[in-house]
Design a protein around this motif. Structure first.
Motif, PDB file in Angstrom:
ATOM      1  N   UNK A 185       0.813  -1.210   0.000  1.00 45.50           N
ATOM      2  CA  UNK A 185       0.000   0.000   0.000  1.00 45.50           C
ATOM      3  C   UNK A 185       0.842   1.254   0.000  1.00 45.50           C
ATOM      4  N   UNK A 186       0.232   2.349  -0.445  1.00 46.54           N
ATOM      5  CA  UNK A 186       0.886   3.655  -0.475  1.00 46.54           C
ATOM      6  C   UNK A 186       0.021   4.635   0.296  1.00 46.54           C
ATOM      7  N   UNK A 187       0.656   5.391   1.177  1.00 49.26           N
ATOM      8  CA  UNK A 187      -0.050   6.415   1.937  1.00 49.26           C
ATOM      9  C   UNK A 187       0.595   7.764   1.668  1.00 49.26           C
ATOM     10  N   UNK A 188      -0.217   8.740   1.268  1.00 46.73           N
ATOM     11  CA  UNK A 188       0.263  10.092   0.960  1.00 46.73           C
ATOM     12  C   UNK A 188      -0.310  11.052   2.000  1.00 46.73           C
ATOM     13  N   UNK A 189       0.553  11.887   2.556  1.00 52.14           N
ATOM     14  CA  UNK A 189       0.108  12.859   3.542  1.00 52.14           C
ATOM     15  C   UNK A 189       0.744  14.211   3.282  1.00 52.14           C
ATOM     16  N   UNK A 190       0.184  15.242   3.846  1.00 48.13           N
ATOM     17  CA  UNK A 190       0.760  16.581   3.738  1.00 48.13           C
ATOM     18  C   UNK A 190       0.239  17.424   4.890  1.00 48.13           C
ATOM     19  N   UNK A 191       0.849  18.574   5.076  1.00 47.86           N
ATOM     20  CA  UNK A 191       0.405  19.520   6.090  1.00 47.86           C
ATOM     21  C   UNK A 191      -0.218  20.732   5.403  1.00 47.86           C
ATOM     22  N   UNK A 192      -1.030  21.426   6.160  1.00 46.21           N
ATOM     23  CA  UNK A 192      -1.745  22.561   5.589  1.00 46.21           C
ATOM     24  C   UNK A 192      -1.712  23.733   6.567  1.00 46.21           C
ATOM     25  N   UNK A 193      -1.423  24.906   6.042  1.00 43.78           N
ATOM     26  CA  UNK A 193      -1.447  26.118   6.848  1.00 43.78           C
ATOM     27  C   UNK A 193      -2.594  26.998   6.341  1.00 43.78           C
ATOM     28  N   UNK A 194      -3.289  27.638   7.253  1.00 42.73           N
ATOM     29  CA  UNK A 194      -4.483  28.414   6.915  1.00 42.73           C
ATOM     30  C   UNK A 194      -4.226  29.919   7.048  1.00 42.73           C
ATOM     31  N   UNK A 195      -4.930  30.673   6.229  1.00 42.62           N
ATOM     32  CA  UNK A 195      -5.010  32.128   6.395  1.00 42.62           C
ATOM     33  C   UNK A 195      -6.454  32.461   6.740  1.00 42.62           C
ATOM     34  N   UNK A 196      -6.633  33.111   7.866  1.00 44.17           N
ATOM     35  CA  UNK A 196      -7.967  33.468   8.331  1.00 44.17           C
ATOM     36  C   UNK A 196      -8.011  34.973   8.639  1.00 44.17           C
ATOM     37  N   UNK A 197      -9.167  35.557   8.543  1.00 44.01           N
ATOM     38  CA  UNK A 197      -9.304  36.966   8.872  1.00 44.01           C
ATOM     39  C   UNK A 197     -10.739  37.450   8.768  1.00 44.01           C
ATOM     40  N   UNK A 198     -10.930  38.736   9.056  1.00 47.18           N
ATOM     41  CA  UNK A 198     -12.266  39.323   8.984  1.00 47.18           C
ATOM     42  C   UNK A 198     -13.135  38.887  10.124  1.00 47.18           C
ATOM     43  N   UNK A 199     -14.410  39.256  10.017  1.00 46.44           N
ATOM     44  CA  UNK A 199     -15.359  38.897  11.051  1.00 46.44           C
ATOM     45  C   UNK A 199     -15.494  37.379  11.170  1.00 46.44           C
ATOM     46  N   UNK A 200     -15.447  36.917  12.375  1.00 46.18           N
ATOM     47  CA  UNK A 200     -15.541  35.478  12.606  1.00 46.18           C
ATOM     48  C   UNK A 200     -14.269  34.725  12.292  1.00 46.18           C
ATOM     49  N   UNK A 201     -13.238  35.481  11.913  1.00 41.41           N
ATOM     50  CA  UNK A 201     -11.950  34.850  11.581  1.00 41.41           C
ATOM     51  C   UNK A 201     -12.147  33.746  10.541  1.00 41.41           C
ATOM     52  N   UNK A 202     -12.841  34.074   9.458  1.00 45.43           N
ATOM     53  CA  UNK A 202     -13.201  33.099   8.432  1.00 45.43           C
ATOM     54  C   UNK A 202     -11.965  32.578   7.708  1.00 45.43           C
ATOM     55  N   UNK A 203     -12.083  31.366   7.167  1.00 42.17           N
ATOM     56  CA  UNK A 203     -11.018  30.760   6.387  1.00 42.17           C
ATOM     57  C   UNK A 203     -10.968  31.417   5.012  1.00 42.17           C
ATOM     58  N   UNK A 204      -9.853  32.053   4.697  1.00 41.78           N
ATOM     59  CA  UNK A 204      -9.698  32.778   3.440  1.00 41.78           C
ATOM     60  C   UNK A 204      -8.883  32.017   2.404  1.00 41.78           C
ATOM     61  N   UNK A 205      -7.921  31.278   2.882  1.00 41.64           N
ATOM     62  CA  UNK A 205      -7.008  30.633   1.941  1.00 41.64           C
ATOM     63  C   UNK A 205      -6.254  29.528   2.681  1.00 41.64           C
ATOM     64  N   UNK A 206      -5.827  28.511   1.942  1.00 42.45           N
ATOM     65  CA  UNK A 206      -4.984  27.459   2.523  1.00 42.45           C
ATOM     66  C   UNK A 206      -3.769  27.235   1.632  1.00 42.45           C
ATOM     67  N   UNK A 207      -2.674  26.851   2.273  1.00 38.56           N
ATOM     68  CA  UNK A 207      -1.462  26.447   1.573  1.00 38.56           C
ATOM     69  C   UNK A 207      -1.093  25.042   2.028  1.00 38.56           C
ATOM     70  N   UNK A 208      -0.797  24.182   1.063  1.00 36.41           N
ATOM     71  CA  UNK A 208      -0.344  22.825   1.378  1.00 36.41           C
ATOM     72  C   UNK A 208       1.172  22.766   1.294  1.00 36.41           C
ATOM     73  N   UNK A 209       1.756  21.930   2.159  1.00 38.35           N
ATOM     74  CA  UNK A 209       3.220  21.792   2.151  1.00 38.35           C
ATOM     75  C   UNK A 209       3.609  20.468   2.810  1.00 38.35           C
ATOM     76  N   UNK A 210       4.875  20.150   2.720  1.00 41.56           N
ATOM     77  CA  UNK A 210       5.472  18.987   3.405  1.00 41.56           C
ATOM     78  C   UNK A 210       4.768  17.679   3.042  1.00 41.56           C
ATOM     79  N   UNK A 211       4.602  17.446   1.738  1.00 42.44           N
ATOM     80  CA  UNK A 211       3.974  16.196   1.308  1.00 42.44           C
ATOM     81  C   UNK A 211       4.922  15.024   1.589  1.00 42.44           C
TER      82      UNK A 211
END
Length: 257
Positions: free
Chosen positions: A34-60
């Motif tokens: 079997x093959x397992x693929x993983x990665x990490x994700x960092x979020x950018x949040x802002x505005x009212x309610x600290x909404x999720x605006x954008x994500x970046x994936x890294x460290x696959x």
């Protein structure tokens, strides 16, 4: 060629030394791969309610796992970071025997008579006092008439049989980098024909942690995990693993002589 496949069969694999390209072992007996693929994700949040605006994936990361119901000495040496060597010299052996006519006969020819030690058996399994002034020649150990009918442990050395292999688990050696090619079957949903798939792992290292059990009730199974390393091909393309789905029936023979 269809784009949907049924996948059931395990891969047949060839594992090679990455540095030399030399094959280490052919595996056509795996229970699972079997093959397992993983990665990490960092979020950018802002505005009212600290909404999720954008994500970046890294460290696959990519890991490949194998479950092997047979213990191949080449794979065991790979995991140990060891060479598979010819075993030479002497080995130590202990046998329980009953003294008859002042003597016991052991299984192997004694290679070093000075290595022979005889102890009385205590309560079936314990080592009692060592018996002094024993002599040995060939497979025969002379203990003395005083011990007739008694159980003794005989410890001695004999030559390691020719063709024996040795693997060393050391404190300083670790697994080497390998490459791997796998060949399996998939069923094309379009025409219901079994077709080959080629899996190419260009660089990987076995994880240093592994368990090798010897049980009285269950067969030994090796669980291997490989950390797949990034590889750059001749075109500058970076990747971990290539899957090639081949559009011809399995077992097709090239008619060219």
């Amino acid at each position: 060629m269809g784009l949907q496949y049924g996948i059931k069969e395990v891969l047949d694999l060839v594992i090679r030394d990455y540095a030399t390209g030399k094959p280490i072992v052919f595996v056509d007996y795996a229970q699972a791969s079997g093959v397992e693929v993983g990665s990490e994700q960092v979020e950018i949040r802002g505005g009212r309610g600290n909404a999720l605006l954008m994500t970046f994936d890294h460290s696959k990361t990519t890991t490949l796992t194998l479950t092997l119901p047979l213990v191949d000495l080449g794979i065991l040496a790979l995991l140990a970071g060891s060479d598979l060597e010819e075993a030479t010299g002497n080995m130590i052996k202990t046998e329980k025997r009953i003294v008859k006519d002042g003597k016991v006969i052991v299984d192997k020819i004694i290679a070093d008579t000075d290595s022979v030690a005889v102890h009385e058996v205590v309560s079936g399994y314990g080592f009692g006092e060592q018996i002094e002034d024993v002599t040995a020649t060939g497979r025969e150990v002379t203990v003395g008439e005083l011990y007739n009918g008694k159980e003794v442990f005989v410890t001695y050395q004999h030559a390691i049989p020719e063709g024996s292999k040795k693997i060393t688990i050391s404190s300083t050696n670790f697994p080497k980098t390998i490459s791997m090619t796998g060949y399996g079957l998939v069923r094309d949903r379009n025409d219901m024909v079994d077709k080959p798939v080629l899996v190419e792992v260009y660089q990987a290292r076995p994880q240093s942690n592994f368990t090798f059990e010897m049980s009285s009730t269950d067969p030994t199974t090796l669980e291997l995990t490989f950390d797949v390393l990034e590889f750059t091909d001749e075109n500058g393309r970076k990747g971990y693993i290539d899957y090639t789905f081949i559009d011809e029936p399995d077992g097709t023979v090239d008619p060219t002589p």
